[in-house]
Design a protein around this motif. Sequence first.
Motif, PDB file in Angstrom:
ATOM      1  N   HIS A  63       0.808  -1.411  -0.051  1.00  0.00           N
ATOM      2  CA  HIS A  63       0.072  -0.093  -0.027  1.00  0.00           C
ATOM      3  C   HIS A  63       0.860   1.276  -0.114  1.00  0.00           C
ATOM      4  O   HIS A  63       1.505   1.410   1.099  1.00  0.00           O
TER       5      HIS A  63
ATOM      6  N   HIS B 229       1.180   5.430  -2.044  1.00  0.00           N
ATOM      7  CA  HIS B 229       0.671   6.372  -2.857  1.00  0.00           C
ATOM      8  C   HIS B 229       1.845   7.182  -3.680  1.00  0.00           C
ATOM      9  O   HIS B 229       3.029   7.239  -2.966  1.00  0.00           O
TER      10      HIS B 229
ATOM     11  N   GLU C  27      -8.223   2.509  -2.321  1.00  0.00           N
ATOM     12  CA  GLU C  27      -9.003   2.196  -0.915  1.00  0.00           C
ATOM     13  C   GLU C  27     -10.320   2.889  -0.819  1.00  0.00           C
ATOM     14  O   GLU C  27     -10.437   4.027  -0.904  1.00  0.00           O
TER      15      GLU C  27
ATOM     16  N   HIS D 107      -5.863  -2.336   5.073  1.00  0.00           N
ATOM     17  CA  HIS D 107      -4.317  -1.632   4.989  1.00  0.00           C
ATOM     18  C   HIS D 107      -4.373  -1.023   6.395  1.00  0.00           C
ATOM     19  O   HIS D 107      -5.221  -0.792   6.973  1.00  0.00           O
TER      20      HIS D 107
ATOM     21  N   ASP E 230       2.612   3.321   2.764  1.00  0.00           N
ATOM     22  CA  ASP E 230       1.333   4.218   2.604  1.00  0.00           C
ATOM     23  C   ASP E 230       2.068   5.639   2.365  1.00  0.00           C
ATOM     24  O   ASP E 230       1.305   6.482   3.139  1.00  0.00           O
TER      25      ASP E 230
HETATM   26 ZN    ZN Z   1      -3.418   4.938   1.780  1.00  0.00          ZN
END
Ligand code: ZN
Length: 228
Positions: free
Chosen positions: A13, A15, A80, A139, A187
């Motif tokens: 996970h 970005h 998500e 997550h 993340d």
């Molecule tokens: Zn996230």
Amino acid sequence: MNFPRPGDYIDIHNHDSKHAEGVFILNNLMAHEGILPEYQSGIIHSLGIHPWFLTENHHDILLGFVKHYAPGNSISAIGEAGFDKLKGPEMKLQHRTFAEQAALSEELEKPLVIHCVRAWDELMSAHKELKPKMPWLVHGFRGKKELAMQLISKNTYISFWFDFIVRPEASVLVRSIPIDRIFLETDGSGADIKEIYRKVAADLGMTTDTLKNHIIKNFKELFKGKPL
Ligand SMILES: [Zn+2]
């Protein structure tokens, strides 16, 4: 074909991901950003509506965007999606939007990535109501063993919150969860996935290579071995 190679770390996970040698990334695109993926080796994408950025006014546009692009080959998972009691719109809208994305996950046979903050009852009851066949991936997990086991009993995978999992007190939790259900993530924090693997491997009393093998196996299960 974009699939982890033996020896890859998996960051399940993230970005705004950039290619990193030896790291295979599930990059999360959020519909409100309106960004489409470009092919990059070692990076696959999920697309969804994050509850923080959901409003009644934008719901239709966001859902339209997800429905339009999610069937394409460049999108490997949905989300998500999820529930957040601290930030985001009223639960009714969160629930409706979650159910719509879960339905898309079923229809397209792409796993669902979940963001859940203080709304575990909502998530569990959504599972009961929707009866998904596709696996779900929660997550940012930092809850208790009992909660993790409850999720796992519903065919859910657990990815630990990057900041929690490196703490000494996380060791007990890591050891108490079946290894065929775990993932690790950064993340978008800039945390080093390799450091996270090292800590978790030490907690489990195994080498980083062994942990990598376990997580690659989990990845194949999550995506049913489909080429991505
Ligand atoms: Zn996230």
